[in-house]
Design a protein around this motif. Structure first.
Motif, short mmCIF file in Angstrom:
data_model
loop_
_atom_site.label_atom_id
_atom_site.label_comp_id
_atom_site.label_asym_id
_atom_site.label_seq_id
_atom_site.Cartn_x
_atom_site.Cartn_y
_atom_site.Cartn_z
N PHE A 20 0.83 -1.21 0.00
CA PHE A 20 0.00 0.00 0.00
C PHE A 20 0.87 1.26 0.00
CE2 PHE A 20 -3.65 -2.55 1.73
CZ PHE A 20 -4.59 -2.15 0.80
N THR A 21 1.90 1.25 0.81
CA THR A 21 2.78 2.41 0.94
C THR A 21 3.45 2.75 -0.38
OG1 THR A 21 3.21 1.97 3.28
CG2 THR A 21 4.79 3.37 2.12
N MET A 22 4.05 1.74 -1.01
CA MET A 22 4.77 1.98 -2.25
C MET A 22 3.81 2.39 -3.38
SD MET A 22 7.67 -1.02 -2.09
CE MET A 22 8.60 -0.28 -3.45
N SER A 23 2.63 1.81 -3.40
CA SER A 23 1.67 2.16 -4.45
C SER A 23 1.11 3.56 -4.23
CB SER A 23 0.54 1.13 -4.52
OG SER A 23 -0.17 1.06 -3.30
N LEU A 24 0.89 3.95 -2.97
CA LEU A 24 0.40 5.30 -2.69
C LEU A 24 1.46 6.34 -3.03
CD1 LEU A 24 -1.71 6.41 0.34
CD2 LEU A 24 0.21 7.81 -0.40
N PHE A 25 2.70 6.07 -2.67
CA PHE A 25 3.77 7.03 -2.93
C PHE A 25 4.10 7.12 -4.42
CE2 PHE A 25 4.18 7.27 1.50
CZ PHE A 25 5.06 8.28 1.83
N HIS A 26 3.69 6.12 -5.20
CA HIS A 26 3.94 6.13 -6.64
C HIS A 26 2.67 6.38 -7.44
CE1 HIS A 26 7.74 3.44 -5.89
NE2 HIS A 26 7.92 4.71 -5.54
N ALA A 27 1.61 6.84 -6.77
CA ALA A 27 0.35 7.08 -7.48
C ALA A 27 0.50 8.15 -8.54
CB ALA A 27 -0.74 7.46 -6.48
N GLU A 28 1.30 9.17 -8.27
CA GLU A 28 1.60 10.19 -9.26
C GLU A 28 2.77 9.73 -10.13
OE1 GLU A 28 1.02 14.57 -7.59
OE2 GLU A 28 2.31 13.39 -6.28
N ASP A 29 2.72 10.04 -11.41
CA ASP A 29 3.89 9.77 -12.23
C ASP A 29 4.96 10.82 -11.90
OD1 ASP A 29 3.52 12.15 -13.88
OD2 ASP A 29 1.94 11.05 -14.91
N SER A 30 6.18 10.58 -12.35
CA SER A 30 7.30 11.44 -11.97
C SER A 30 7.08 12.90 -12.36
CB SER A 30 8.59 10.92 -12.60
OG SER A 30 8.86 9.60 -12.17
N GLY A 31 6.52 13.12 -13.55
CA GLY A 31 6.30 14.49 -14.01
C GLY A 31 5.29 15.24 -13.16
N GLN A 32 4.16 14.57 -12.86
CA GLN A 32 3.13 15.20 -12.03
C GLN A 32 3.64 15.45 -10.63
OE1 GLN A 32 0.11 16.40 -12.95
NE2 GLN A 32 -0.01 17.19 -10.84
N GLU A 33 4.47 14.54 -10.13
CA GLU A 33 5.01 14.70 -8.79
C GLU A 33 5.87 15.97 -8.68
OE1 GLU A 33 8.15 12.27 -6.02
OE2 GLU A 33 6.51 11.13 -6.94
N VAL A 34 6.64 16.23 -9.71
CA VAL A 34 7.47 17.44 -9.73
C VAL A 34 6.59 18.68 -9.69
CG1 VAL A 34 9.07 18.81 -11.11
CG2 VAL A 34 9.40 16.35 -10.92
N ILE A 35 5.51 18.68 -10.45
CA ILE A 35 4.60 19.82 -10.49
C ILE A 35 3.96 20.04 -9.12
CG2 ILE A 35 2.45 20.70 -11.48
CD1 ILE A 35 3.19 19.22 -14.07
N THR A 36 3.54 18.93 -8.48
CA THR A 36 2.91 19.03 -7.17
C THR A 36 3.88 19.60 -6.13
OG1 THR A 36 1.54 17.09 -7.68
CG2 THR A 36 1.67 17.77 -5.37
#
Length: 228
Positions: free
Chosen positions: A58-74
């Motif tokens: 659950f932890t790894m899937s939640l932390f990877h829910a955003e793709d890398s590009g969207q994560e940078v924007i967030t």
């Protein structure tokens, strides 16, 4: 912070990454209570071990829910990197706290135990589930892409640790000789043995809490350093 946590949950739900671990959680919970009556403590140990494994997922899937590009924007929108990481930690903690509560409520409401369960036993069962989940989350954190870049290691690493931790349940505590290496593993087997032998519960739960805090601190330190 509240809006950011809601954003993480919405993103997680839309990603559908939660479906496999959630399905396994429901199946394992139902299978554990297929027949009744059930012993209270042994049943709690079983479902807590399931949750220990699945919380890592659950932890790894939640932390990877955003793709890398969207994560940078967030992260840029949030402004403070530590706030972003802490909001994910809180989101994950809320998730496994809810699952820990469900793990206790399900058999109690359906009267699955061989004896009437007391409030003290329910609270103790919740603590076991919550502690095992915290350990599972801390393992998953140090193998997220914020810390580990290699894709194969990010899944092989936690799987290896989880399997070795389960195997260590058959080793007597205190660990001696080559077993000293087992002290670096999550203290799951120690918790089970301490409780079964009626030893100091505060000591072993304190050990588990310090272990999880150490891994969470390692995650935050490494993630903030690598996030440039």
């Amino acid at each position: 912070m509240g809006a950011l946590i809601r954003y993480h949950f919405i993103t997680y739900i839309k990603s559908y990454r939660y479906i496999p671990p959630l399905a396994l959680y429901i199946i394992s919970l139902c299978m554990n209570y297929t027949y009744r009556p059930n012993p209270v403590l042994d049943s709690f140990f079983n479902t807590a071990l399931f949750l220990f494994f699945l919380t890592t997922w659950f932890t790894m899937s939640l932390f990877h829910a955003e793709d890398s590009g969207q994560e940078v924007i967030t992260k840029l929108h949030v402004g403070k990197k530590n706030k972003y990481f802490m909001s994910k930690l809180i989101s994950c903690t809320l998730l496994f706290t809810f699952l820990s509560a469900v793990s206790i409520a399900y058999p109690v409401l359906l009267d699955m135990f061989e004896v009437d369960i007391s409030t003290r036993q329910m609270v103790f069962g919740f603590i076991i589930h919550w502690t095992f989940s915290l350990l599972g989350m801390s393992i998953g954190l140090v193998f997220t892409r914020d810390v580990v870049r290699e894709g194969s290691l990010s899944w092989f690493g936690p799987l290896f640790i989880l399997i070795v931790t389960l195997a260590a349940a058959g080793v007597s505590f205190p660990y001696q000789g080559g077993g000293l290496l087992l002290y670096v593993l999550p203290p799951v087997s120690a918790i089970i043995q301490f409780i079964n032998e009626g030893l100091n519960k505060f000591l072993v739960f304190g050990w588990a809490l310090l272990y999880a805090i150490a891994l969470i601190s390692l995650y935050l330190w490494r993630a903030n350093r690598r996030d440039v």
